[in-house]
Design a protein around this motif. Structure first.
Motif, short mmCIF file in Angstrom:
data_model
loop_
_atom_site.label_atom_id
_atom_site.label_comp_id
_atom_site.label_asym_id
_atom_site.label_seq_id
_atom_site.Cartn_x
_atom_site.Cartn_y
_atom_site.Cartn_z
N LEU A 264 0.82 -1.20 0.00
CA LEU A 264 0.00 0.00 0.00
C LEU A 264 0.86 1.25 0.00
CD1 LEU A 264 -2.83 1.16 0.07
CD2 LEU A 264 -2.77 1.05 2.57
N ALA A 265 1.95 1.26 0.79
CA ALA A 265 2.84 2.41 0.83
C ALA A 265 3.49 2.65 -0.53
CB ALA A 265 3.91 2.20 1.91
N VAL A 266 3.91 1.58 -1.20
CA VAL A 266 4.53 1.71 -2.53
C VAL A 266 3.53 2.28 -3.52
CG1 VAL A 266 5.44 0.40 -4.49
CG2 VAL A 266 6.29 -0.06 -2.19
N LEU A 267 2.29 1.83 -3.46
CA LEU A 267 1.25 2.34 -4.36
C LEU A 267 1.05 3.84 -4.15
CD1 LEU A 267 -1.03 1.89 -6.43
CD2 LEU A 267 -2.54 1.36 -4.50
N ILE A 268 0.93 4.26 -2.89
CA ILE A 268 0.72 5.68 -2.60
C ILE A 268 1.93 6.51 -3.03
CG2 ILE A 268 0.39 7.36 -0.75
CD1 ILE A 268 -1.12 5.14 0.78
N LEU A 269 3.13 6.05 -2.68
CA LEU A 269 4.34 6.80 -3.02
C LEU A 269 4.56 6.86 -4.52
CD1 LEU A 269 6.80 5.54 -0.24
CD2 LEU A 269 5.69 7.79 -0.40
N ALA A 270 4.23 5.78 -5.24
CA ALA A 270 4.40 5.78 -6.69
C ALA A 270 3.47 6.78 -7.35
CB ALA A 270 4.15 4.38 -7.24
N VAL A 271 2.21 6.80 -6.90
CA VAL A 271 1.24 7.75 -7.47
C VAL A 271 1.64 9.18 -7.15
CG1 VAL A 271 -1.15 8.54 -7.34
CG2 VAL A 271 -0.65 6.10 -7.46
N GLU A 284 -2.81 10.76 -15.38
CA GLU A 284 -2.02 9.57 -15.70
C GLU A 284 -1.64 8.80 -14.42
OE1 GLU A 284 0.13 11.46 -19.69
OE2 GLU A 284 1.12 11.52 -17.73
N ALA A 285 -1.25 9.55 -13.38
CA ALA A 285 -0.90 8.90 -12.12
C ALA A 285 -2.12 8.21 -11.50
CB ALA A 285 -0.32 9.92 -11.14
N ALA A 286 -3.28 8.86 -11.60
CA ALA A 286 -4.50 8.25 -11.08
C ALA A 286 -4.84 6.98 -11.84
CB ALA A 286 -5.66 9.24 -11.16
N SER A 287 -4.61 6.98 -13.16
CA SER A 287 -4.84 5.77 -13.95
C SER A 287 -3.93 4.64 -13.49
CB SER A 287 -4.59 6.06 -15.44
OG SER A 287 -5.40 7.11 -15.90
N LEU A 291 -4.97 1.05 -11.66
CA LEU A 291 -4.45 -0.25 -12.09
C LEU A 291 -3.71 -0.94 -10.93
CD1 LEU A 291 -4.04 -2.25 -14.42
CD2 LEU A 291 -1.95 -1.00 -15.02
N GLY A 292 -2.94 -0.15 -10.16
CA GLY A 292 -2.25 -0.70 -9.01
C GLY A 292 -3.21 -1.21 -7.95
N GLY A 293 -4.32 -0.49 -7.74
CA GLY A 293 -5.34 -0.96 -6.81
C GLY A 293 -5.93 -2.30 -7.24
N LEU A 294 -6.18 -2.44 -8.55
CA LEU A 294 -6.67 -3.72 -9.06
C LEU A 294 -5.64 -4.84 -8.83
CD1 LEU A 294 -8.31 -2.62 -12.43
CD2 LEU A 294 -9.48 -3.64 -10.48
N ALA A 295 -4.35 -4.50 -9.06
CA ALA A 295 -3.29 -5.49 -8.85
C ALA A 295 -3.22 -5.91 -7.38
CB ALA A 295 -1.94 -4.92 -9.31
N LEU A 296 -3.38 -4.94 -6.45
CA LEU A 296 -3.39 -5.28 -5.03
C LEU A 296 -4.55 -6.22 -4.70
CD1 LEU A 296 -2.58 -2.06 -2.95
CD2 LEU A 296 -1.25 -4.15 -3.12
N ALA A 297 -5.72 -5.88 -5.23
CA ALA A 297 -6.89 -6.72 -4.96
C ALA A 297 -6.70 -8.14 -5.49
CB ALA A 297 -8.14 -6.08 -5.58
N VAL A 298 -6.09 -8.24 -6.67
CA VAL A 298 -5.80 -9.56 -7.23
C VAL A 298 -4.77 -10.28 -6.37
CG1 VAL A 298 -4.81 -10.79 -9.20
CG2 VAL A 298 -6.44 -8.94 -9.58
N GLY A 299 -3.72 -9.53 -5.96
CA GLY A 299 -2.66 -10.13 -5.15
C GLY A 299 -3.16 -10.66 -3.82
N TYR A 300 -4.12 -9.97 -3.23
CA TYR A 300 -4.68 -10.40 -1.95
C TYR A 300 -5.89 -11.32 -2.14
CZ TYR A 300 -1.70 -7.16 0.60
OH TYR A 300 -0.63 -6.51 1.15
#
Length: 472
Positions: A264-271, A284-287, A291-300
């Motif tokens: 979660l920290a990496v997602l926030i810092l990357a955006v 673009e960062a929000a997009s 996508l990162g949020g979807l990847a987290l949901a898939v990962g968990y």
């Protein structure tokens, strides 16, 4: 009655309708079109069109259709269409649904319970360890979602019962959840700041850079308050027993942090980092964040069709609310300005011969009071633009004003009798928890917000230092 007086009447009717409970976006549009029709009215136009139709040989219904065309041929309808198109094509506002979608997806990724447990174990030796863990979890989750109701509700279901079970004082535990849940509207990437940028024309990247340190300052004040009060009044936050704490090996703790905190920290810092350092636009960062949020949901292993559909539905619902508020506000403010109402307010305020500090205090007091009956989105879109034309007269930077407004609006969620955070928590709290106990727990955090605002008033460099370092 002169046109400026009609403009003030228009504003007064709108405020009256707010207290009657009318839908705000549609009230703005209705008043804007009604008073705009009067403002742009051309006397005799419909009868001129009627006479032209008769002269051209038209008969029957064709004549009255020409009269109706003259009646409806008013520039306010062109204004309404143009403002609607401008809002829907605004590049800054395009980031709103993407950030919302990221937040709703992260909310459903089942990451918060792991994050809270990990942070509690990591902070278990600190005074008020569970409250500290709850606040940090709230701050991270609120930053990722920006949705106060979602954060308070989810943390109220997860951390609040855990604190009560650990013998924490009910008011103390309530205040932690309510205050922590509001931090997302202050700490970037904040949807509130995107909306302010669109309303004021301020650079969103500079706003994000300017809000970063004040946001951390406010969260730091909250943490200091929790720890100090836990030391002075240990009965409010009892220390856990050795059996409750347990003995978690360092290696296992590191793996728990990597599995819950780091993604979660990496997602926030990357955006946020991609926006601040110019690697991507906010949209673009929000997009990428969505996508990162979807990847987290898939990962968990938390992404299901029902959760995805619910996230899309909530995103569309909230985005539509914000966009129609913008449409109504811009139509209303355009007509209000055309009638001269804006000049009346400007001349009145400038005639008071106030200092810049007095103006800031007055403006923030008004926004504080508006926070009782209104949501932050309505205040930013409708009322803040009234103050913006006055800023050059007092030599106030719109960036600094926006950060103060964002900080001030923390109070709208915490101040009785309309403290929405308290109502969110009450809705899911155990039956024995009273609303007055939740209100009492919120009061110290109001004091922290005021202290933070006083610090910013006296040390403006906290706001301007980071934008200056990054952008010059």
């Amino acid at each position: 009655m002169t046109e400026p007086q009609i403009g003030i009447l228009m504003l007064g009717i709108f405020i009256l309708f707010i207290f009657f409970g009318f839908p705000i976006a549609f009230t703005l549009m209705a008043l804007g079109i009604a008073f705009g029709y009067f403002a742009y009215w051309e006397p005799g136009r419909m009868w001129r069109d009627y006479d032209r139709a008769v002269e051209a040989g038209a008969e029957g219904w064709d004549v009255w259709i020409a009269w109706l065309d003259g009646f409806l041929n008013n520039r306010v309808f062109d204004l309404f269409v143009n403002q609607t198109y401008s809002v829907m094509s605004n590049e800054v506002l395009t980031a709103v649904p993407l950030f919302l979608f990221m937040g709703y997806i992260v909310e459903r990724a089942n990451i918060v319970d792991r994050l809270f447990s990990t942070l509690y174990i990591a902070a278990r030796r600190l005074p008020g360890a569970m409250a500290v863990a709850a606040l940090i979890t709230c701050a991270l989750f609120a930053t990722a979602t920006g949705i106060v109701g979602a954060v308070v509700t989810l943390m109220g279901l997860l951390a609040f019962p855990a604190m009560l079970k650990a013998r924490y004082d009910t008011s103390f535990a309530s205040g932690v959840i309510c205050a922590g849940g509001t931090l997302g509207i202050m700490i970037p990437p904040s949807i509130l700041l995107i909306v302010y940028a669109a309303a004021s024309g301020t650079s969103i990247v500079r706003l994000y850079a300017g809000a970063l340190l004040p946001g951390f300052l406010l969260a730091g004040l909250y943490l200091v308050y929790i720890i100090v009060r836990s030391i002075l009044q240990p009965e409010k936050a009892p220390k856990p027993t050795d059996e409750e704490v347990g003995d978690v090996p360092t290696g296992k703790l590191v793996l728990m942090i990597i599995g819950s905190f780091v993604p979660l920290a990496v997602l926030i810092l990357a955006v946020l980092g991609s926006i601040l350092f110019g690697l991507a636009t906010p949209t673009e960062a929000a997009s990428a964040g969505a996508l990162g949020g979807l990847a987290l949901a898939v990962g968990y292993r938390a992404l299901t069709w029902d959760r995805l559909r619910e996230a899309v539905y909530l995103t569309m619902k909230t985005t539509a609310m914000v966009c129609w508020l913008f449409v109504g506000s811009w139509v209303f403010s355009s007509v209000f300005s055309y009638l001269g109402g804006e000049h009346v307010i400007t001349n009145f305020v400038t005639g008071l011969d106030m200092s810049p500090v007095m103006f800031l205090i007055l403006a923030q007091l008004i926004i504080f009071l508006l926070g009782w009956p209104l949501e932050w989105s309505e205040i930013i879109i409708i009322f803040v633009p009234i103050f913006l034309p006055l800023l050059p007269h007092f030599g106030i930077d719109p960036l600094f004003f926006g950060i103060l407004v964002a900080l001030n609006l923390q109070t709208s969620f915490l101040t009785p009798p309309m403290a929405m955070s308290a109502y969110y928590l009450k809705g899911i709290a155990p039956p024995h928890v009273q609303l007055t106990q939740i209100f009492r727990g919120c009061m110290p955090y109001l004091a922290m917000v005021i202290i933070c605002m006083v610090i910013l008033y006296n040390f403006e460099g906290i706001v301007f230092w980071l934008p200056g370092v990054i952008y010059g």
